[in-house]
Design a protein around this motif. Sequence first.
Motif, PDB file in Angstrom:
ATOM      1  N   ARG A 159       0.834  -1.211   0.000  1.00  0.00           N
ATOM      2  CA  ARG A 159       0.000   0.000   0.000  1.00  0.00           C
ATOM      3  C   ARG A 159       0.865   1.256   0.000  1.00  0.00           C
TER       4      ARG A 159
ATOM      5  N   ALA B  29      -1.155   1.613  -3.800  1.00  0.00           N
ATOM      6  CA  ALA B  29      -2.320   0.826  -3.405  1.00  0.00           C
ATOM      7  C   ALA B  29      -3.142   0.376  -4.610  1.00  0.00           C
TER       8      ALA B  29
ATOM      9  N   LYS C  47      -3.303  -3.661  -6.730  1.00  0.00           N
ATOM     10  CA  LYS C  47      -4.639  -4.100  -6.318  1.00  0.00           C
ATOM     11  C   LYS C  47      -4.792  -5.616  -6.357  1.00  0.00           C
TER      12      LYS C  47
ATOM     13  N   TYR D 179      -9.244  -0.554   2.798  1.00  0.00           N
ATOM     14  CA  TYR D 179      -8.549  -0.584   1.508  1.00  0.00           C
ATOM     15  C   TYR D 179      -9.532  -0.536   0.347  1.00  0.00           C
TER      16      TYR D 179
END
Length: 328
Positions: free
Chosen positions: A141, A145, A149, A176
């Motif tokens: 992250r 981020a 994915k 997230y």
Amino acid sequence: MLFLIFIIILVIYFILLYRNMGEVAKINFNNLKIGLSLTFLLLFISIIFIKDSDIASMDEYKKISVRHEKIRDNIQMIKNNIPILESQVATDPNNLKGHVMLGKSYMLLNDYLESARSFNNAYNLSNNDPDLLYDYIFVLRKIDAKKNKIILITLFEDLVSTDINNLEYYNLYLNYLFEINDVERTKKILTNILENPNITKKESYKRALHDLNNNTKDRQMIKINLSDDVIDYLQKSENIFFILRSDESAPIAVKRLSSNEIASSISISDNNVMVNSGRNFPDKIFLLIKTSKEKFVNKDMKTVYESDLISLKDKKSNEIFVGDIIFN
């Protein structure tokens, strides 16, 4: 220094104040008024000085200084240990502890790329250690981020599976998903929480799912119904892409599913994260089904189905039936 100048000025002021000009050439410091005035003045200034000079906080400053010194020493020790750890994992690539320690070392030095490399090596050896997954997620992250994915979703799924009753893991996952604006997966995780009988405090998650459903109602949706033969065939592939295309070359909608997500009915909507919601579905479309080992669109994808031009204008419902695999 300013306090000292201020004291000198005040002392001179009081000397002149109490001096009887024209009668006494020298001031008598044994005078009680002068003595008391100077004493109270010095006492008052001392109190103000002590209060504003943070003398009382000197012990705390010393403690902070000691902590900073220890941190510097620890950082240097980490830097010295990295070549040793690198040598150990090079000699023994299956050294799980070595890869984890190396990843943590780089993470503490804010070298997230090297940290991710080491954590990935450790993850390939063991994917069910919550601490490892937590740290690996953290560095990915930090790097990016959104670009990370696909691997991050996998890591979060692994993290949640280590303890399906741990709300801390779910909350981290939801945080997230909100960050990357993955609406459909957010709904899925919220539903999993609500359906878990071992989780008791669910009101906030129930409200969140209710609000999310109200705010993301599908304006358009196309349902793809699959025959049993097609389902059996697609479940043998790692990743399946359902692509809607008009007579133009660019797809208007793409949805990727893994083999275990294949069901008899697949829905594609303009609310899906991989759909360009700025465009409406046209009246006529083509449906393509492609498979791939990769989780992203690539040139090596295998086309297993391509429909003729489908008119949606005269259909009562936007449903497409796929009975057979055309390209085998």
